[in-house]
Design a protein around this motif. Structure first.
Motif, short mmCIF file in Angstrom:
data_model
loop_
_atom_site.label_atom_id
_atom_site.label_comp_id
_atom_site.label_asym_id
_atom_site.label_seq_id
_atom_site.Cartn_x
_atom_site.Cartn_y
_atom_site.Cartn_z
N THR A 69 -5.38 13.42 3.58
CA THR A 69 -4.26 12.83 2.86
C THR A 69 -3.68 11.60 3.56
O THR A 69 -3.19 10.68 2.89
N SER A 70 -3.76 11.56 4.88
CA SER A 70 -3.20 10.40 5.59
C SER A 70 -4.01 9.14 5.31
O SER A 70 -3.45 8.04 5.24
N VAL A 71 -5.32 9.28 5.13
CA VAL A 71 -6.17 8.13 4.81
C VAL A 71 -5.98 7.75 3.35
O VAL A 71 -5.89 6.56 3.01
N LYS A 72 -5.91 8.73 2.47
CA LYS A 72 -5.72 8.45 1.05
C LYS A 72 -4.38 7.75 0.78
O LYS A 72 -4.26 6.98 -0.18
N ALA A 73 -3.38 8.00 1.62
CA ALA A 73 -2.09 7.34 1.46
C ALA A 73 -2.16 5.86 1.77
O ALA A 73 -1.24 5.10 1.44
N ARG A 74 -3.29 5.42 2.37
CA ARG A 74 -3.47 4.01 2.71
C ARG A 74 -4.22 3.26 1.62
O ARG A 74 -4.45 2.06 1.74
N MET A 75 -4.64 3.97 0.57
CA MET A 75 -5.39 3.32 -0.51
C MET A 75 -4.79 3.68 -1.86
O MET A 75 -4.11 4.69 -2.01
N GLN A 134 -1.10 -3.04 -17.39
CA GLN A 134 -0.09 -3.82 -16.68
C GLN A 134 0.83 -2.91 -15.87
O GLN A 134 1.17 -3.21 -14.71
N ALA A 135 1.23 -1.80 -16.47
CA ALA A 135 2.09 -0.85 -15.76
C ALA A 135 1.40 -0.29 -14.52
O ALA A 135 2.01 -0.12 -13.45
N ALA A 136 0.09 -0.01 -14.65
CA ALA A 136 -0.66 0.51 -13.51
C ALA A 136 -0.70 -0.50 -12.37
O ALA A 136 -0.54 -0.14 -11.19
N PHE A 137 -0.91 -1.78 -12.69
CA PHE A 137 -0.90 -2.81 -11.66
C PHE A 137 0.48 -2.94 -11.02
O PHE A 137 0.60 -3.08 -9.80
N TRP A 138 1.49 -2.92 -11.84
CA TRP A 138 2.87 -3.04 -11.35
C TRP A 138 3.15 -1.96 -10.29
O TRP A 138 3.63 -2.25 -9.19
N LEU A 139 2.82 -0.72 -10.62
CA LEU A 139 3.07 0.40 -9.71
C LEU A 139 2.18 0.33 -8.47
O LEU A 139 2.63 0.58 -7.34
N THR A 140 0.92 -0.03 -8.66
CA THR A 140 -0.04 -0.03 -7.56
C THR A 140 0.27 -1.12 -6.53
O THR A 140 0.22 -0.88 -5.32
N ILE A 141 0.58 -2.31 -7.00
CA ILE A 141 0.90 -3.39 -6.07
C ILE A 141 2.13 -3.04 -5.24
O ILE A 141 2.19 -3.33 -4.04
N ALA A 142 3.11 -2.37 -5.87
CA ALA A 142 4.34 -2.00 -5.16
C ALA A 142 4.09 -0.95 -4.08
O ALA A 142 4.91 -0.78 -3.18
N CYS A 143 2.95 -0.25 -4.14
CA CYS A 143 2.61 0.74 -3.11
C CYS A 143 2.22 0.08 -1.79
O CYS A 143 2.17 0.75 -0.76
N ARG A 144 1.92 -1.20 -1.83
CA ARG A 144 1.44 -1.95 -0.66
C ARG A 144 0.32 -1.21 0.08
O ARG A 144 0.40 -0.95 1.29
N PRO A 145 -0.76 -0.86 -0.64
CA PRO A 145 -1.86 -0.16 0.03
C PRO A 145 -2.66 -1.11 0.92
O PRO A 145 -2.69 -2.32 0.69
N GLU A 146 -3.33 -0.53 1.92
CA GLU A 146 -4.24 -1.33 2.74
C GLU A 146 -5.52 -1.62 1.97
O GLU A 146 -6.13 -2.68 2.15
N LEU A 147 -5.94 -0.67 1.14
CA LEU A 147 -7.17 -0.81 0.35
C LEU A 147 -6.83 -0.54 -1.11
O LEU A 147 -6.24 0.49 -1.45
#
Length: 293
Positions: A69-75, A134-147
């Motif tokens: 889970t710690s790695v998945k939280a980075r993507m 568009q909603a998916a991108f909005w939410l995903t970008i705000a997560c600031r993932p490494e990957l």
């Protein structure tokens, strides 16, 4: 860096991945391409930890992904088959994502929202497919993932919104060093954004290089006369006196061979990613066939 090493996955008698090895450099935009059934989606499900490998490994910065889970939280990933909770609004999904991702940036969420102008209090499932993406991108970008893993990310979006999303993603790469893995059949679009490309076929990696190296090692040649010896020809088409050749060579290598061949006329042209894809697969039982109807 994301690494897949000797990854194998079978479903009954079908081998979806066959000793697949690929490397996505940190901070790169990596385009994963291949024909339908090549195994791209299966590879992505291993990268996101959905599938357990039969053999081989998937690691992010050397750490295994599966059941970590710690790695998945980075993507974070956006698939072609989007999921939102029944009746959930964008605001509900924001709270959900913020609870999962410790890096979720509410200030960025508000800022990025200006680019989409979606109703935050309406159920997302009532949106059109393009609005849901568009909603998916909005939410995903705000997560600031490494990957960030994207599977056919802008399919169904209009040209203006496609450009808006790629602009946001490229800004994220430049400012945050985000690594992006994108799988798409729109090779013309990938050519504008990717710096590394992997071409899959039959569950294996057929070719993996930086885009600059890939385009620098294959050329299109138009000439009048006989094709000279020394060229590794991938494809040849004759149209009257004019011969078009796709050859595996650098521009300098091709120039050296052609200049000494005594040809009446020749010209060396750059290849697009789409042309490289077609002609590399042409040697792997995917050659385009001329059929008279």
């Amino acid at each position: 860096m994301l690494e897949l090493k000797n990854l194998t996955k079978t479903f009954g008698a079908f081998k979806a991945l066959d000793d697949l090895t690929m490397t996505v450099p940190k901070g790169s935009v990596y385009g994963l391409v291949g024909p339908n059934g090549a195994g791209k989606s299966t590879a992505i499900r291993h990268i996101t930890g959905v599938y357990r490998p039969d053999s081989g490994s998937v690691t992010l910065e050397g750490i295994p992904v599966y059941e970590n889970t710690s790695v998945k939280a980075r993507m974070a990933s956006i698939t072609d088959d989007l999921f939102f909770f029944s009746g959930a609004t964008i605001e509900d999904m924001r709270k959900y994502y913020a609870g999962i991702y410790p890096t979720f940036d509410n200030a960025l969420f508000q800022k990025v929202g200006e680019a989409f102008a979606l109703p935050v209090k309406s159920p997302v499932r009532r949106f059109s497919k393009g609005m849901q993406k568009q909603a998916a991108f909005w939410l995903t970008i705000a997560c600031r993932p490494e990957l960030m893993i994207l599977d056919e990310p802008v399919d169904g979006l209009d040209p203006v919104m496609r450009r808006q999303i790629w602009s946001l993603l490229m800004s994220d790469v430049a400012q945050q060093g985000t690594t992006i893995l994108v799988s798409s059949h729109n090779l013309r679009e990938l050519e504008d954004i990717c710096d590394h490309v992997g071409i899959m076929n039959h569950g294996r990696m057929l070719l993996e290089r930086s885009l600059a190296d890939m385009q620098g090692s294959t050329v299109k040649i138009q000439l009048v006369g006989q094709v000279p010896q020394g060229l590794e020809v991938l494809h040849q088409a004759d149209s009257g006196r004019l011969v078009t050749v796709i050859a595996r060579a650098s521009t300098q290598q091709a120039q050296s061979i052609l200049s000494g061949a005594g040809l009446t006329y020749y010209d060396i042209l750059p290849l697009s990613l789409e042309e490289i894809f077609i002609y590399e697969l042409g040697g792997a039982d995917h050659e385009i066939k001329d059929i008279i109807l």
